[in-house]
Scaffold this active site. Structure first.
Site, PDB file in Angstrom:
ATOM      1  N   GLU A  43      47.364  37.333  42.342  1.00 55.92           N
ATOM      2  CA  GLU A  43      46.507  36.926  43.646  1.00 55.92           C
ATOM      3  C   GLU A  43      45.916  35.554  43.441  1.00 55.92           C
ATOM      4  O   GLU A  43      44.767  35.575  44.013  1.00 55.92           O
ATOM      5  CB  GLU A  43      45.671  38.023  43.778  1.00 55.92           C
ATOM      6  N   HIS A 266      38.939  43.720  40.329  1.00 57.34           N
ATOM      7  CA  HIS A 266      39.953  44.238  39.123  1.00 57.34           C
ATOM      8  C   HIS A 266      39.221  43.810  38.074  1.00 57.34           C
ATOM      9  O   HIS A 266      38.735  42.820  37.716  1.00 57.34           O
ATOM     10  CB  HIS A 266      41.474  43.869  39.295  1.00 57.34           C
TER      11      HIS A 266
END
EC number: 3.1.4.12
Length: 417
Positions: A43, A266
């Protein structure tokens, strides 16, 4: 290779997200301080962010690469302390639906990136990937796509790692450990889970990588999972007379490793792996017994069934789109007749544009779902072939080996050391 060969590898993995500028600065500081062998990120959508990290990390990680694909990019990038010998990537055939704009996975071009490193004469294949997200666990419309991606990933690893001594896979699989796609990937490739194999674990409970303590995480999404979920992984295996073990494995716990807000929604993964020389017959990753055959066959059959369900759904949508196309063309013909007759010419002209738009939209919808059917069929056909090989192997003897189904002979493979 010398019998006393030993190599330590420190691995870092993170799915980046939220508050880019501050996060990238602190992430760069942390990676420089820790000096991992490999840092694999997901990402990192912005080329500007990648270039910033590349410049900031260049003294510690001289080798770097950004895997580009899709419209907004795969988000995958790697930073290596060691020279990268080879690079390639594979874009998944199926990756969600373009008309689900609010999810956005289709536009990212989800992929798997491969880099090959030569470390003290050992060949390391390192893979980084990010699979399609799961937005609704109770009604997961992307399940078949994610299973197909898991199979495609497993096949890519299988076919590109034949010359490797050690295989490493890091990334956000968007699957819980017990999910079908995760089991399919691990059973087919023989990869081991660092969290399950480690001798020393520190971090969030059950190794979860999305936890309620993280201020970026949606508490509503984690409501069914009070301790969080584990969807990010470090997986590995050794072949060709090598043995690999995970000495330590650590996750962040909802906070920056050096205080402050989290680096992402995360949790980061940090693994210390040890590779040593081992006789092929002592290498657990290259010995398969009858006990491993049953889980492999069960997961292959389950995946085949799930892909079939997805294919039936895709065919239904394609059929629905074809009916809409037919109705749209019929409406256009009627409008042409009305316009030519002059009785309702103005109304016909007003309805012409939306009718053409409807036909074009339905045509695009039809073509996309036909492509989806073909993608699912391809994955299912490959699984069907493997299951056919399994039946043939069972006819040849009472205890067929999964290694025969894989077409691998890792334990018998000899290489110049």
């Amino acid at each position: 290779m010398k019998p006393n060969f030993s190599l330590r590898l420190r691995i870092f993995n993170l799915n980046c997200c939220k508050h880019r500028a501050d996060r990238m600065r602190r992430l760069g500081d942390f990676l420089n301080q820790e000096s991992f062998d490999l840092a694999l990120l997901e990402e990192v959508w912005s080329e500007q962010d990648f270039q910033y990290l590349r410049q900031k990390l260049s003294p510690t990680y001289p080798a770097a690469h950004h895997f580009r694909s899709g419209i907004i990019g795969s988000g995958l990038c790697v930073f290596s302390k060691h020279p990268i010998q080879e690079l390639t990537q594979h874009i998944y055939t199926l990756n969600g639906y373009p008309y689900m704009i609010h999810h956005g996975d289709w536009f990212s071009g989800k992929a798997v990136g491969l880099l090959v490193l030569h470390l003290s004469g050992m060949v390391l294949n390192a893979y980084v990937t990010h699979l399609h997200a799961e937005y609704n666990r109770q009604k997961d419309i992307y399940l078949a796509h994610r299973v197909a991606q898991a199979w495609e990933l497993a096949q890519f690893i299988h076919h590109t790692s034949k010359k490797a001594d050690v295989v490493l896979l890091c990334g956000d699989l968007n699957m819980h450990p017990e999910d079908l796609g995760c089991c399919l990937l691990k059973e087919w490739t023989g990869l081991h889970d660092a969290y399950l194999e480690t001798r020393d674990f520190k971090g969030s409970e059950e190794g979860n990588t999305m936890v309620p303590k993280n201020c970026y995480v949606s508490q509503q999404e984690l409501k069914p999972f009070p301790f969080g979920v584990r969807i990010d992984y470090v997986l590995y295996k050794a072949v060709s007379g090598f043995y690999i073990s995970c000495k330590s494995f650590e996750t962040t716990t909802g906070f920056d490793p050096h205080r402050g807000t989290p680096l992402s929604d995360h949790e980061a993964l940090m693994a210390t792996l040890f590779v040593r020389h081992s006789p092929p017959q002592q290498n657990p990753s290259s010995t398969h017994g009858p006990a491993e055959r049953s889980p492999l066959m069960c997961v292959l059959k389950e995946a085949w069934t799930e892909l079939g369900l997805g294919m039936a759904q895709a065919r239904w949508w394609a059929t629905f789109a074809s009916y809409v196309i037919g109705l749209g063309l019929l409406l256009l013909a009627l409008l042409c007749v009305l316009a030519a007759g002059g009785g309702a010419g103005e109304a016909a002209i007003l309805l012409w544009t939306p009718s053409v738009g409807l036909v074009l939209w339905a045509g695009a919808f039809y073509l996309f779902h036909v492509q989806e059917v073909n993608g699912l069929y391809r994955a299912q056909a490959e699984l069907q072939h493997v299951l056919g090989r399994a039946r043939e192997a069972q006819d040849l003897g009472p205890e067929p080996q999964p290694a025969l189904l894989l077409g691998q002979q890792e334990g018998d493979r000899t290489k110049e050391q």
